[in-house]
Design an enzyme around this catalytic site. Sequence first.
Site, short mmCIF file in Angstrom:
data_model
loop_
_atom_site.label_atom_id
_atom_site.label_comp_id
_atom_site.label_asym_id
_atom_site.label_seq_id
_atom_site.Cartn_x
_atom_site.Cartn_y
_atom_site.Cartn_z
N TYR A 154 -99.71 -18.15 0.77
CA TYR A 154 -99.94 -17.17 -0.29
C TYR A 154 -98.68 -16.93 -1.11
CZ TYR A 154 -97.61 -13.36 2.30
OH TYR A 154 -96.69 -12.57 2.94
N ARG A 202 -92.24 -22.19 -4.97
CA ARG A 202 -92.35 -21.94 -3.53
C ARG A 202 -93.75 -22.26 -3.02
NH1 ARG A 202 -90.72 -16.21 -1.29
NH2 ARG A 202 -92.65 -15.67 -2.36
N ARG A 255 -116.15 -25.70 12.75
CA ARG A 255 -114.81 -25.39 13.23
C ARG A 255 -114.24 -26.59 13.97
NH1 ARG A 255 -112.46 -23.27 17.96
NH2 ARG A 255 -110.63 -21.98 17.58
N LYS A 315 -94.66 -19.76 3.58
CA LYS A 315 -95.28 -18.43 3.36
C LYS A 315 -96.76 -18.48 3.76
CE LYS A 315 -95.21 -14.77 -0.13
NZ LYS A 315 -94.73 -13.71 0.75
N GLU A 341 -85.03 -10.65 9.05
CA GLU A 341 -85.49 -10.11 7.77
C GLU A 341 -86.38 -8.91 8.03
OE1 GLU A 341 -87.87 -13.11 5.69
OE2 GLU A 341 -88.61 -13.85 7.61
N LEU A 362 -88.04 -16.26 5.29
CA LEU A 362 -88.68 -16.67 4.05
C LEU A 362 -87.61 -16.75 2.96
CD1 LEU A 362 -91.53 -17.25 2.86
CD2 LEU A 362 -91.35 -15.01 1.81
N1 PMP Z 1 -89.54 -12.10 3.89
C1 PMP Z 1 -90.82 -11.90 4.26
C2 PMP Z 1 -91.20 -12.04 5.70
C3 PMP Z 1 -91.78 -11.56 3.29
O1 PMP Z 1 -93.07 -11.38 3.65
C4 PMP Z 1 -91.38 -11.39 1.94
C5 PMP Z 1 -92.36 -10.96 0.88
N2 PMP Z 1 -93.37 -11.86 0.69
C6 PMP Z 1 -90.03 -11.62 1.60
C7 PMP Z 1 -89.14 -11.97 2.61
C8 PMP Z 1 -89.55 -11.48 0.20
O2 PMP Z 1 -89.94 -12.58 -0.60
P1 PMP Z 1 -90.15 -12.44 -2.16
O3 PMP Z 1 -88.89 -11.88 -2.72
O4 PMP Z 1 -90.40 -13.82 -2.62
O5 PMP Z 1 -91.31 -11.52 -2.35
#
Ligand code: PMP
Length: 287
Positions: free
Chosen positions: A33, A52, A101, A151, A183, A207
């Site tokens: 996503y 991305r 499935r 993601k 994070e 991410l």
């Molecule tokens: N880390 C994680 C685990 C996230 O879910 C997100 C938001 N999607 C981010 C970092 C920040 O990424 P972005 O700046 O691309 O929204």
Amino acid sequence: MTRTVYLNGAYLPETEAKVSIFDRGFLMADGVYEVTSVLGGKLVDFAGHARRLRRSLDALDMPHPVDEAELLAIHRELVRRNALGDGLIYLQVTRGAPEDRDFLFPDPEKTPPTLVLFTQAKASLTETAAARDGIRVIAIDDIRWARRDIKTVQLLYPSMGKMMAMAAGVDDAWMVEDGKVTEGTSSNAYIIKDGRIITRALSNDILHGITRAAVLRFAAEAQMQVEERSFTLEEARAADEAFITSASTFVTPVVEIDGAVLGGGTPGPLVRRLRQIYIDESRAAAI
Ligand code: PMP
């Protein structure tokens, strides 16, 4: 108001957009996503999110549903049809809905990917209580899988993390692995010590935030010192300032980390400045 959403080539009322029970996003979290923010009806860093998305799809050998020009056209059409001012556009691609499935990936010739987009309107993305007052976070163990750079829609643990934060009476959680902060549950994490901005370096552990990339670029342009390295929870608790970044929260101050209050509990000057720079630059470059 009933939203108009996008599903596999069609613009539909949200109540009429239906996905199969065999969709691999539903059965196996086999999907990726993106969330793109919209400021004043314009898309922030669309190119970064499109890049991305390609990377996530390629990492999972998933077919690309549409090209970047088409993706941009869909985003803009959703903004138009929903008269979106400030808000978010959520996009999800799954490996589609095979006939039954099965763990094995379906043949992409027979099973096209599912593409869904919808808007989420916000009163304002820039004037929020979190930005004004800062947020409080707890630390939780990072028990996610080892490809956090992709993601994917596997958001159960981040979701549980936010519930743990709520149960603890705070706003969110920072995840910790081997003593170091990885994070936030849905954001990248930063501390500031002696004027230096410190954030974990890019790897499969986190991410690769689109907001992170922009903020680090703006910070360097503003002659701020940036150190891309891991930091411990103890360092974070002793920081002068701290913040998170994400497409939906931009730069948001963190004023308490696992019980330690930072800067007297109010957002500090560097974070406030960085947020303003990010908003001004993003607004100017939005398309
Ligand atoms: N880390 C994680 C685990 C996230 O879910 C997100 C938001 N999607 C981010 C970092 C920040 O990424 P972005 O700046 O691309 O929204």
